[in-house]
Design a protein around this motif. Sequence first.
Motif, short mmCIF file in Angstrom:
data_model
loop_
_atom_site.label_atom_id
_atom_site.label_comp_id
_atom_site.label_asym_id
_atom_site.label_seq_id
_atom_site.Cartn_x
_atom_site.Cartn_y
_atom_site.Cartn_z
N ASP A 34 12.15 -37.74 -1.40
CA ASP A 34 12.76 -37.24 -0.16
C ASP A 34 14.12 -37.90 0.06
O ASP A 34 15.12 -37.24 0.38
CB ASP A 34 11.87 -37.56 1.05
CG ASP A 34 10.61 -36.72 1.11
OD1 ASP A 34 10.49 -35.76 0.33
OD2 ASP A 34 9.73 -37.03 1.94
N GLU A 35 14.14 -39.20 -0.12
CA GLU A 35 15.34 -39.99 0.17
C GLU A 35 16.47 -39.67 -0.81
O GLU A 35 17.61 -39.43 -0.39
CB GLU A 35 15.00 -41.48 0.09
CG GLU A 35 16.17 -42.41 0.27
CD GLU A 35 15.81 -43.85 -0.05
OE1 GLU A 35 16.74 -44.61 -0.41
OE2 GLU A 35 14.63 -44.22 0.04
N THR A 37 16.92 -37.10 -2.77
CA THR A 37 17.32 -35.69 -2.92
C THR A 37 17.69 -35.02 -1.61
O THR A 37 18.11 -33.86 -1.61
CB THR A 37 16.18 -34.88 -3.56
OG1 THR A 37 15.04 -34.89 -2.68
CG2 THR A 37 15.80 -35.43 -4.92
N ASN A 38 17.54 -35.73 -0.48
CA ASN A 38 17.82 -35.13 0.82
C ASN A 38 17.05 -33.82 1.00
O ASN A 38 17.57 -32.81 1.48
CB ASN A 38 19.32 -34.88 0.99
CG ASN A 38 19.70 -34.52 2.41
OD1 ASN A 38 19.15 -35.06 3.36
ND2 ASN A 38 20.64 -33.60 2.57
N SER A 39 15.79 -33.84 0.59
CA SER A 39 14.95 -32.64 0.67
C SER A 39 13.54 -33.05 1.07
O SER A 39 13.25 -34.24 1.23
CB SER A 39 14.91 -31.92 -0.68
OG SER A 39 14.21 -32.69 -1.64
N GLU A 40 12.68 -32.06 1.23
CA GLU A 40 11.28 -32.35 1.52
C GLU A 40 10.38 -31.37 0.77
O GLU A 40 10.81 -30.26 0.43
CB GLU A 40 10.99 -32.28 3.02
CG GLU A 40 11.24 -30.92 3.64
CD GLU A 40 10.91 -30.89 5.12
OE1 GLU A 40 10.05 -31.69 5.55
OE2 GLU A 40 11.50 -30.08 5.84
N GLU A 199 14.38 -22.35 2.58
CA GLU A 199 15.29 -23.41 2.12
C GLU A 199 16.38 -22.83 1.21
O GLU A 199 17.54 -23.24 1.29
CB GLU A 199 14.50 -24.49 1.37
CG GLU A 199 13.39 -25.14 2.19
CD GLU A 199 13.90 -25.69 3.51
OE1 GLU A 199 14.84 -26.51 3.47
OE2 GLU A 199 13.36 -25.30 4.57
N VAL A 239 16.15 -28.41 -4.32
CA VAL A 239 17.21 -29.44 -4.31
C VAL A 239 18.51 -28.81 -4.80
O VAL A 239 18.52 -28.14 -5.84
CB VAL A 239 16.84 -30.64 -5.21
CG1 VAL A 239 17.90 -31.73 -5.07
CG2 VAL A 239 15.46 -31.19 -4.86
N GLN A 241 22.97 -29.57 -5.22
CA GLN A 241 24.04 -30.57 -5.16
C GLN A 241 25.36 -29.91 -5.54
O GLN A 241 25.39 -28.88 -6.21
CB GLN A 241 23.77 -31.75 -6.09
CG GLN A 241 24.02 -31.49 -7.56
CD GLN A 241 23.91 -32.74 -8.41
OE1 GLN A 241 23.12 -33.64 -8.15
NE2 GLN A 241 24.71 -32.83 -9.48
N TYR A 246 31.08 -31.84 -2.04
CA TYR A 246 30.44 -32.73 -1.07
C TYR A 246 30.14 -34.12 -1.60
O TYR A 246 29.62 -34.96 -0.87
CB TYR A 246 29.13 -32.10 -0.60
CG TYR A 246 29.27 -30.69 -0.09
CD1 TYR A 246 30.11 -30.39 0.99
CD2 TYR A 246 28.57 -29.64 -0.69
CE1 TYR A 246 30.24 -29.09 1.45
CE2 TYR A 246 28.69 -28.34 -0.23
CZ TYR A 246 29.53 -28.08 0.84
OH TYR A 246 29.66 -26.78 1.29
N THR A 248 27.82 -34.89 -3.52
CA THR A 248 26.38 -35.08 -3.56
C THR A 248 25.90 -35.20 -5.01
O THR A 248 26.42 -34.52 -5.90
CB THR A 248 25.65 -33.92 -2.87
OG1 THR A 248 26.14 -32.66 -3.38
CG2 THR A 248 25.87 -33.96 -1.37
N TYR A 250 22.29 -35.33 -5.71
CA TYR A 250 20.84 -35.30 -5.49
C TYR A 250 20.06 -34.96 -6.76
O TYR A 250 19.02 -35.58 -7.03
CB TYR A 250 20.51 -34.29 -4.39
CG TYR A 250 21.17 -34.56 -3.07
CD1 TYR A 250 21.12 -35.84 -2.49
CD2 TYR A 250 21.84 -33.56 -2.37
CE1 TYR A 250 21.73 -36.10 -1.28
CE2 TYR A 250 22.45 -33.81 -1.15
CZ TYR A 250 22.39 -35.08 -0.60
OH TYR A 250 22.99 -35.34 0.61
#
Length: 396
Positions: A34-35, A37-40, A199, A239, A241, A246, A248, A250
């Motif tokens: 979660d942390e 990848t900024n996802s759930e 998503e 996920v 990126q 950005y 990112t 992830y």
Amino acid sequence: MKNRIFLILNLIILTSIFVANPFFDTEEFLNKVDEITNSEEISGNKIELLKSGELFYEKMEELILQAEETINLQTFIFWEDEVGEHFKDLLIERMNEGIEVNLIVDLWGTYLNSLSFMRELKNNLNFRIHFQISYKSDGLNHSFHEKYLIVDGKYCVFGGANIHAVNLDRYEKKLFGEPEFLPAHTDTNVYLEGPIVREIQKEFIKNWEYLGEPIPENEKKIYFPELECFEDGIDLRFVSQDYTRYRTTYINDLMEFLIENSMESIWLESLYFSPPFTIAYDLYNASGKGIDVKILLNNEDFIDNKSNYSLQTLYYNLLVVNGGNIYEYYETMLHSKIGIFDDQIAVLGTFNMSLRSFFLDAECVLVVEDPEFIEELSDYYFSRIEKSVLIKYEDI
């Protein structure tokens, strides 16, 4: 007595071989993913593996024809060939029937098309293009590489394939002589239903609004309907990126984390292979620890970019010398992007194990932990391993 001890020891060894990675099944693991990848993880979904370009296009056409309100399609390549012409006409037909059709393409995936073909898309659909040489450029070397079709906000086709005839068996005309038969490129795509589609829809809307005027808030509801959560559905994670836009990382971080924490096996498949050194070193360490590292890649004859083949061979010595297994596929071009870790976690989508995917382009993947799906995906993977040649150290 000796026979009994021998039997017990064998059972212990066999159990240790086939036991699941305990870390991949913990709350600590999920929280860490979660942390980074900024996802759930999203529950209650259905997934179906589409093993050929023919199945992929059949499902796309089926969804487009059944659309009642909206069709959102993002693709890197929308090529002016029989497949591109077919889907262009189909999308325009649905737009004329009152369906809201939104299409995102990338300049580098369409620049060889005729102006008349591109005008048809622009003038008859809600159309936006990621145009690298515009005033709002993200840089000439940046692409929108994501690919998905979302219909009515409920149904989705997701994966690595473009709108391009190379995904079908075909004959290529020759100026002299008989037409040459070309087998379809391989790819990995899936059909999705359930809450995970929301998503992916969010990602499409984000990209759509980045390229032009935002959708008024009172009009967005049509893209986000109530979604069925299937009781027998599976957990999925989406996920994305984009390092250029950005900064990112992830997917980069996810792949590194999974490689570092695998205990039994790491099976990769990629169109191109030129990962950053940290990833290559992690694979080197994994194979040195006895982990089954398999990497399935293109051979020089079928790959679409010879310089990328030269790049991938630079990694051969490092990985093979420490026990890694590199295979080159000899049936057709591999376009598939797959990672399977300890037979428990699968990653699939648009992300190649290449510097472009790590540090330039907009990419997206699905993370799957369903045993039944992973078994099917593994069988699909090994069906190509069986048609490949293992690179030996003495041949490098």
